[in-house]
Design an enzyme around this catalytic site. Structure first.
Site, short mmCIF file in Angstrom:
data_model
loop_
_atom_site.label_atom_id
_atom_site.label_comp_id
_atom_site.label_asym_id
_atom_site.label_seq_id
_atom_site.Cartn_x
_atom_site.Cartn_y
_atom_site.Cartn_z
N ALA A 104 -2.87 2.05 8.06
CA ALA A 104 -1.98 1.18 8.83
C ALA A 104 -2.13 -0.25 8.32
O ALA A 104 -3.06 -0.97 8.70
CB ALA A 104 -2.31 1.28 10.32
N GLY A 105 -1.26 -0.65 7.40
CA GLY A 105 -1.35 -1.96 6.74
C GLY A 105 -0.51 -3.03 7.42
O GLY A 105 0.13 -2.79 8.44
N GLY A 106 -0.53 -4.20 6.82
CA GLY A 106 0.18 -5.35 7.37
C GLY A 106 1.69 -5.18 7.37
O GLY A 106 2.37 -5.65 8.29
N THR A 107 2.22 -4.52 6.37
CA THR A 107 3.68 -4.35 6.27
C THR A 107 4.09 -2.90 6.45
O THR A 107 5.08 -2.62 7.13
CB THR A 107 4.18 -4.83 4.89
OG1 THR A 107 3.70 -6.16 4.66
CG2 THR A 107 5.70 -4.84 4.83
N GLU A 166 -11.50 0.59 5.09
CA GLU A 166 -10.34 0.64 4.20
C GLU A 166 -10.71 0.64 2.70
O GLU A 166 -10.18 1.45 1.93
CB GLU A 166 -9.44 -0.55 4.52
CG GLU A 166 -8.25 -0.63 3.60
CD GLU A 166 -7.29 -1.76 3.95
OE1 GLU A 166 -7.50 -2.42 5.00
OE2 GLU A 166 -6.36 -1.96 3.18
N THR A 219 0.61 -6.50 0.97
CA THR A 219 1.18 -7.73 1.52
C THR A 219 0.52 -8.91 0.81
O THR A 219 1.18 -9.86 0.38
CB THR A 219 0.94 -7.79 3.04
OG1 THR A 219 1.31 -6.55 3.62
CG2 THR A 219 1.73 -8.91 3.67
N SER A 226 2.15 -0.77 -2.42
CA SER A 226 3.60 -0.52 -2.27
C SER A 226 4.46 -1.56 -2.97
O SER A 226 5.67 -1.39 -3.09
CB SER A 226 3.98 -0.46 -0.79
OG SER A 226 3.11 0.37 -0.08
#
Ligand code: ADP
Length: 268
Positions: A7-10, A71, A101, A227
């Site tokens: 579950a990342g920032g973006t 992480e 991000t 990503s």
């Protein structure tokens, strides 16, 4: 079903195993509620392991207990697994650069990672400055427009300065990102030109820091994940070219953006 989530920032990245095959799925982090319902609706009795900055926010929304893992370690485990699956083992010693991000740089030795650097310049920088400059917000549209842009209208190259004479370094190098000020003033560049130049700036900052760290740590291979490389060959090309220029080997791992999720999956 075993499920690993980063579950990342973006973006929220999900990896899961069904009938012995590995599947991927991602959601925008701002759609975390939608992601939680999808997980609840899709899987019976899941074993879930979560990593990333928004782990706790997600875990609270699930109706089953979820394990959490660190992480950076999950990412290292995940990318090592993905590389092995692709028959491209990463070896004992390498640098990896996660362009999310923001950007995080790690040195891996004997399977253990150490965070050795990073930069606030990353995929979020492209979206943020891209929006400020062009009013565009949709990632795919931004990337598509950038692919039609021409950096020559924005960036100053070494050969632009050494007008006619032979420069001491390759004339093709960027002398100044966004540095063609006089021309910018006379003839404003198009949105695609600006977006292509932002990608240039992001890529060149990242590759400069990464290659210096690769030299410092004597790592031959630099693995790039995150990503930010999705549908973005321009970013990949810039980073590839400059990494090779300093004599290091760049590696862009297929599905590398799911490394954290795969690492979490392996830890369920
Ligand atoms: P994080 O773990 O910080 O969320 P990611 O590795 O998921 O980082 O990368 C996020 C970056 O990926 C964004 O800043 C953007 O540049 C890029 N990106 C790729 N696909 C999308 C998308 N569909 N929506 C938004 N950003 C995207």
């Amino acid at each position: 079903t075993k499920i690993g989530i980063d579950a990342g920032g973006t973006l929220l990245k999900i990896a899961y195993v069904e009938n012995d095959a590995l599947y991927y799925r991602s959601f925008r982090s701002r759609d975390i509620d939608r992601a939680a319902s999808w997980l609840t609706d899709h899987f019976e009795n899941p074993a879930i392991c979560v990593t990333g900055g928004k782990s706790h926010a997600l875990a609270e929304k699930l109706n089953v207990p979820a394990k959490t893992v660190l992480e950076f370690d999950a990412t290292t485990q995940g990318m090592t697994y993905l590389a092995d699956q692709l028959n491209h083992p990463l070896g004992n010693d390498f640098l990896f650069v996660n362009v999310g991000t923001g950007t995080s740089i790690h040195y891996v030795h004997d399977g253990k990672q150490e965070r050795v650097g990073g930069s606030g310049v990353g995929g979020g920088t492209l979206l943020g400055i891209g929006f400020l400059a062009t009013d565009m917000q949709d990632y795919e549209k931004i990337i598509q427009a950038a692919s039609e842009g021409n950096r020559e209208n924005v960036d100053l190259k070494v050969k632009d300065i050494f007008d006619g004479s032979v420069p001491p370094i390759s004339g093709d190098l960027t002398a100044s990102n966004f540095g063609k000020t006089e021309i910018l003033v006379e003839q404003p560049p198009s949105d695609p030109d600006i977006l292509a130049s932002i990608i240039g700036l992001v890529g060149e900052v990242i590759v400069t820091i990464s290659s210096q760290l690769a030299v410092q740590y004597d790592a031959d291979t630099i693995v790039y994940i995150g990503s930010s490389f999705r549908s973005n060959p321009l970013l990949q090309q810039i980073i590839e070219k400059y990494t090779r220029m300093i004599g290091k080997t760049p590696l862009f791992l297929e599905n590398g953006e799911y490394s954290g999720a795969v690492g979490a999956l392996l830890a369920t």
